[in-house]
Design an enzyme around this catalytic site. Structure first.
Site, short mmCIF file in Angstrom:
data_model
loop_
_atom_site.label_atom_id
_atom_site.label_comp_id
_atom_site.label_asym_id
_atom_site.label_seq_id
_atom_site.Cartn_x
_atom_site.Cartn_y
_atom_site.Cartn_z
N HIS A 129 7.50 22.01 16.34
CA HIS A 129 7.20 21.91 14.78
C HIS A 129 6.02 23.36 14.67
O HIS A 129 5.48 23.63 15.23
CB HIS A 129 6.64 20.60 14.16
CG HIS A 129 6.03 21.02 12.46
ND1 HIS A 129 4.84 22.17 12.33
CD2 HIS A 129 6.99 20.31 11.49
CE1 HIS A 129 5.57 21.98 10.59
NE2 HIS A 129 6.29 20.86 10.84
N ASP A 206 1.82 16.11 20.35
CA ASP A 206 2.09 16.15 18.65
C ASP A 206 2.87 14.94 18.20
O ASP A 206 4.05 14.60 18.83
CB ASP A 206 2.78 17.30 18.19
CG ASP A 206 2.86 17.19 16.81
OD1 ASP A 206 2.92 16.30 16.30
OD2 ASP A 206 4.04 18.37 16.36
N GLN A 209 6.45 12.71 14.92
CA GLN A 209 7.14 11.69 14.46
C GLN A 209 6.72 10.72 15.21
O GLN A 209 7.80 9.98 15.05
CB GLN A 209 8.09 12.21 14.54
CG GLN A 209 8.60 14.26 13.71
CD GLN A 209 8.59 13.73 12.39
OE1 GLN A 209 8.98 12.86 12.17
NE2 GLN A 209 8.36 14.64 11.79
N LYS A 232 3.02 9.88 7.32
CA LYS A 232 4.18 9.68 7.60
C LYS A 232 4.12 8.57 8.36
O LYS A 232 5.56 7.42 8.62
CB LYS A 232 4.69 10.63 9.03
CG LYS A 232 4.70 12.13 8.37
CD LYS A 232 5.75 13.31 10.00
CE LYS A 232 4.82 14.78 9.41
NZ LYS A 232 6.39 15.18 8.87
N CYS A 371 10.90 23.73 9.68
CA CYS A 371 9.54 24.11 10.12
C CYS A 371 10.07 24.75 11.32
O CYS A 371 8.92 24.10 12.95
CB CYS A 371 8.33 23.38 9.89
SG CYS A 371 7.90 23.33 7.43
N1 C6P Z 1 7.14 17.64 9.03
C1 C6P Z 1 9.72 17.40 9.02
O1 C6P Z 1 9.93 17.30 7.20
P1 C6P Z 1 1.15 17.63 8.48
O2 C6P Z 1 2.63 18.83 7.63
O3 C6P Z 1 0.72 18.55 9.12
O4 C6P Z 1 1.00 16.36 8.43
O5 C6P Z 1 2.12 17.42 10.25
C2 C6P Z 1 3.01 19.02 10.80
C3 C6P Z 1 4.12 18.65 11.83
C4 C6P Z 1 3.65 18.39 13.09
N2 C6P Z 1 4.45 18.52 14.04
C5 C6P Z 1 6.06 17.39 13.76
C6 C6P Z 1 6.44 17.55 14.64
C7 C6P Z 1 6.13 17.53 12.14
O6 C6P Z 1 7.00 16.67 12.09
C8 C6P Z 1 5.45 17.52 11.16
C9 C6P Z 1 5.81 17.55 9.99
C10 C6P Z 1 7.35 17.43 8.05
O7 C6P Z 1 9.61 17.23 9.68
C11 C6P Z 1 7.66 18.76 7.44
S1 C6P Z 1 7.52 20.34 8.53
#
Ligand code: C6P
Length: 413
Positions: A129, A206, A209, A232, A371
């Site tokens: 991401h 990270d 997910q 999430k 993203c």
């Molecule tokens: N992915 C998706 O629709 P935040 O925004 O900080 O809560 O998470 C960012 C982020 C970082 N790493 C991974 C693997 C992610 O999936 C995400 C967030 C969302 O896939 C929003 S783009």
């Protein structure tokens, strides 16, 4: 009629816990398949937010009065719940953040203050991401470190042989996701952490997910840093967690300066508080932290193993139905080890057009690059249609999506 899982997952009961699911959009029953972007909240979580503001709202760590004590106790008890959930050794290894992005930026910013230097190498993967790419690029620009990228194969898996070739004595950090948001690939992070450690590199995972879908044991993984977002994990937005090994966090300089993170301030010299407060400047998202623990309790009541097995069933059902219904459908990302995310293209129809029609038929999916533009560049596409399932979704909802896709296909193909 909701079809019960063959493994007797208590789906009807679970769905009752999520008020938002029981509504119609544009006159159709809502089907929420955008869980990888943000998941829905059970009633216990929603109620806990109003309980906090109705009963104990107050600032923490600094008041002698009753409410401040109550709020502080609840906030620190929540930190302990999070520690147990990740099986971290110490609760001060749990740093509250705003979310995954904030956790990664904290580590990048702190390591950038002299711990990563010119000529050091930072390894990321093509599956990341943007949140796990851009902070490292910024750090490389500031420090003169070099960013290296682990490539993927056609199934969307990291090529382990290439990863091993990239490792060297120069590798200072490996930053990789546990599960890819764009394709659902589950990465073999335990083995990757072990290999990176053989070269003395630190590893940041990270977990945005993964934490909502599987049990994570940071000690068993031997991760140096592990970060995720509350929203999430069926919890509130604006709160997240960074786990870090004590000895690393101790060594790292603070990320932000302000109240809460100091031991003593004078104009001559300021000294910093110990962990975890050193990394928690300012008034935090108090309700968010407390309520995140409620979300964790809720998920644990159902059981992450049962959740994982049920979601896997949805993944296989959805994949098989999509493939058999649409001969011109192309799935992007078919890793052997995969979470409940299906990214796909329908013929040469633009994903956005499909998304708009699905929406009008009650089905919420995400379209675009998610993203994760480097993945899209790998496949030579601009984006995909992504359906991401959670444990409150059903096979009947997948059937509703297939019918909606059929309509879209007939209209647009
Ligand atoms: N992915 C998706 O629709 P935040 O925004 O900080 O809560 O998470 C960012 C982020 C970082 N790493 C991974 C693997 C992610 O999936 C995400 C967030 C969302 O896939 C929003 S783009």
């Amino acid at each position: 009629m909701i079809k019960e899982s063959v493994q007797a997952f208590p789906i009807s009961k679970v769905r009752q816990d999520f008020p938002i699911l029981h509504q119609e959009v544009y006159g159709k029953p809502l089907v929420y398949f955008d869980n990888a972007a943000s998941s829905q909240k059970p009633k216990v979580v929603i109620d806990a937010i109003s309980d906090y503001y109705n009963q104990i709202n107050s600032n923490i760590h600094r008041g002698v009065h009753f409410l401040s004590q109550q709020a502080t106790d609840a906030y620190e008890a929540a930190r302990e719940t999070i520690r147990k959930h990740l099986n971290a050794e110490k609760s001060h290894e749990i740093i509250y953040t705003k979310g995954t992005t904030d956790g990664i930026n904290l580590v990048a910013s702190s390591l950038g203050q002299g711990l990563i230097k010119s000529g050091d190498e930072i390894l990321v993967s093509q599956l990341e991401h943007h949140s796990n790419i851009v902070p490292w690029q910024m750090l490389c620009e500031r420090s003169g470190a070099v960013l290296k990228v682990i490539p993927i194969n056609e199934r969307g898996e990291l090529i382990q042989a290439e990863f091993e070739k990239l490792l060297s004595a120069k590798t200072k950090l490996l930053a990789v996701n546990h599960i890819s948001n764009a394709m659902g690939t589950i990465n073999p992070i335990k083995e990757m952490i072990q290999k990176a450690h053989e070269y003395g590199a630190w590893v940041l995972i990270d977990g945005a997910q993964s934490v909502p879908h599987m049990a994570v044991d940071v000690q068993d993984l031997d991760a140096d840093f592990y970060t995720f977002s509350g929203h999430k994990l069926f919890g509130p937005t604006g709160v997240g967690v960074l786990y870090g090994k004590e000895k690393l966090l101790e060594m790292m300089p603070p990320y932000q300066g302000g109240g809460e993170m100091i031991a003593e301030v004078s104009f001559e010299k300021t000294t910093y508080a110990g962990l975890p407060h050193k990394f928690e400047a300012g008034t935090p998202n108090i309700a968010g932290g407390i309520v995140l623990a409620k979300a964790i309790d809720y998920v644990n009541q159902i059981g992450l193993d049962a959740i994982g097995a049920y979601e896997n069933e949805l993944l296989h059902y959805g994949t098989q139905r999509l493939k058999s219904q649409f001969p011109d459908l192309r799935i992007i990302g078919e890793a052997e080890n995969k979470a409940s995310v299906i990214s796909f293209l329908l013929g040469d129809i633009h994903p956005y057009d499909v998304g708009v029609i699905l929406d009008k038929l009650g089905v919420a999916v995400r379209t675009g690059h998610h993203c994760a533009q480097p993945i899209m560049q790998h496949y030579g596409i601009n984006g995909t249609i992504r359906a991401s399932f959670a444990f409150y979704n059903t096979k009947s909802e997948i059937d509703q999506m297939i019918d909606a896709l059929d309509r879209a296909h007939n209209m647009l193909a």
